[in-house]
Design a protein around this motif. Structure first.
Motif, PDB file in Angstrom:
ATOM      1  N   ALA A  24      60.310  46.247 -93.352  1.00 41.67           N
ATOM      2  CA  ALA A  24      60.783  45.491 -93.401  1.00 41.67           C
ATOM      3  C   ALA A  24      60.137  43.943 -95.115  1.00 41.67           C
ATOM      4  O   ALA A  24      60.540  43.458 -95.038  1.00 41.67           O
ATOM      5  CB  ALA A  24      61.299  45.284 -91.993  1.00 41.67           C
ATOM      6  N   ARG A  25      58.939  44.420 -93.994  1.00 40.16           N
ATOM      7  CA  ARG A  25      58.247  43.387 -94.564  1.00 40.16           C
ATOM      8  C   ARG A  25      57.882  43.560 -96.234  1.00 40.16           C
ATOM      9  O   ARG A  25      58.318  42.461 -97.362  1.00 40.16           O
ATOM     10  CB  ARG A  25      56.754  42.957 -93.992  1.00 40.16           C
ATOM     11  CG  ARG A  25      56.196  41.554 -94.911  1.00 40.16           C
ATOM     12  CD  ARG A  25      55.105  41.612 -94.327  1.00 40.16           C
ATOM     13  NE  ARG A  25      54.369  40.491 -94.684  1.00 40.16           N
ATOM     14  CZ  ARG A  25      52.823  40.269 -95.444  1.00 40.16           C
ATOM     15  NH1 ARG A  25      52.459  41.700 -96.524  1.00 40.16           N
ATOM     16  NH2 ARG A  25      52.429  39.185 -96.648  1.00 40.16           N
ATOM     17  N   ALA A  28      61.522  43.279 -97.992  1.00 41.21           N
ATOM     18  CA  ALA A  28      61.664  42.065 -98.150  1.00 41.21           C
ATOM     19  C   ALA A  28      61.099  41.179 -99.422  1.00 41.21           C
ATOM     20  O   ALA A  28      62.034  40.583-100.669  1.00 41.21           O
ATOM     21  CB  ALA A  28      61.568  41.331 -96.660  1.00 41.21           C
ATOM     22  N   ALA A  31      62.792  42.826-102.765  1.00 38.61           N
ATOM     23  CA  ALA A  31      63.735  42.676-103.206  1.00 38.61           C
ATOM     24  C   ALA A  31      63.187  41.516-103.996  1.00 38.61           C
ATOM     25  O   ALA A  31      64.050  40.820-105.177  1.00 38.61           O
ATOM     26  CB  ALA A  31      64.902  42.095-101.766  1.00 38.61           C
ATOM     27  N   ILE A  32      62.707  40.163-103.772  1.00 44.44           N
ATOM     28  CA  ILE A  32      62.085  39.368-104.400  1.00 44.44           C
ATOM     29  C   ILE A  32      61.734  39.167-106.015  1.00 44.44           C
ATOM     30  O   ILE A  32      61.968  39.067-106.292  1.00 44.44           O
ATOM     31  CB  ILE A  32      61.595  38.020-103.426  1.00 44.44           C
ATOM     32  CG1 ILE A  32      62.012  38.047-102.442  1.00 44.44           C
ATOM     33  CG2 ILE A  32      60.576  37.236-104.101  1.00 44.44           C
ATOM     34  CD1 ILE A  32      61.113  36.955-100.853  1.00 44.44           C
ATOM     35  N   VAL A 134      66.845  48.560-101.818  1.00 40.04           N
ATOM     36  CA  VAL A 134      67.088  47.394-102.083  1.00 40.04           C
ATOM     37  C   VAL A 134      67.919  47.582-102.634  1.00 40.04           C
ATOM     38  O   VAL A 134      68.783  46.265-103.019  1.00 40.04           O
ATOM     39  CB  VAL A 134      65.772  46.543-102.670  1.00 40.04           C
ATOM     40  CG1 VAL A 134      64.356  46.349-102.363  1.00 40.04           C
ATOM     41  CG2 VAL A 134      66.061  47.022-104.667  1.00 40.04           C
ATOM     42  N   PHE A 137      70.729  44.472-100.416  1.00 43.81           N
ATOM     43  CA  PHE A 137      70.480  43.494-101.303  1.00 43.81           C
ATOM     44  C   PHE A 137      71.481  43.075-102.214  1.00 43.81           C
ATOM     45  O   PHE A 137      71.715  41.485-102.723  1.00 43.81           O
ATOM     46  CB  PHE A 137      68.591  43.561-101.994  1.00 43.81           C
ATOM     47  CG  PHE A 137      68.663  41.733-102.139  1.00 43.81           C
ATOM     48  CD1 PHE A 137      68.785  40.499-101.203  1.00 43.81           C
ATOM     49  CD2 PHE A 137      68.151  41.789-103.414  1.00 43.81           C
ATOM     50  CE1 PHE A 137      68.764  39.523-101.653  1.00 43.81           C
ATOM     51  CE2 PHE A 137      68.336  40.033-103.679  1.00 43.81           C
ATOM     52  CZ  PHE A 137      67.905  39.477-102.327  1.00 43.81           C
TER      53      PHE A 137
END
Length: 157
Positions: A24-25, A28, A31-32, A134, A137
């Motif tokens: 998960a980390r 995330a 995705a950024i 991703v 997202f």
């Protein structure tokens, strides 16, 4: 509730690979990173023209400012590229007679034969890992369907 799918098998250049979910980390953060990379590229695309396309074959090439896209991609730092490359390839393995073998080992060396000189396969694997991890997202946008179409039309994938 549907069970979570943690991997997907893909064929690239006639070879079978398994791409896995990021933690998960990492997901995330990735995705950024991808958003930062895509923002200047999206500015170079006429999204109105993409909405009209039913699939990749129907895309109007005039929707893309190719020189602007290339300039945006060229601004990707080597450190960012290395992070994307290593993180994605560590989430992929090739199906071999002994089972799935990591594409990239923890020490950064390639774990499967013949991939270190195969740029197109490496780039296709990076794209598959990113889309698998991703795509939610970016769900529902014209870029998601376009990139999904491109992945199904990549060399022998």
């Amino acid at each position: 509730m549907q069970p979570t799918v943690n991997f997907k098998d893909v064929v690239v250049s006639g070879r079978t690979f398994r791409v896995k979910k990021f933690g998960a980390r990492t997901g995330a953060f990735m995705a950024i990173k991808i958003s930062k990379l895509l923002a200047p590229i999206v500015k170079q695309i006429d999204l109105g023209k993409l909405k009209k396309a039913e699939d990749v074959a129907g895309v109007d090439i005039s929707a893309f400012n190719l020189s602007g896209i290339m300039e945006s991609l060229g601004s990707l730092s080597e450190a960012d590229f290395d992070y994307l490359h290593d993180t994605c390839l560590k989430a992929a393995g090739e199906m071999l007679p002994v089972g799935f073998t990591p594409v990239l080992n923890a020490n950064g060396s390639y774990g499967v034969i013949g991939i270190e000189e195969d740029t197109m396969t490496v780039l296709a694997l990076i794209a598959h890992v990113l889309m698998f991890n991703v795509s939610g997202f970016f769900q529902g946008g014209p870029l998601a369907s376009l990139v999904g179409g491109l992945l199904t039309t990549s060399p022998q994938s």
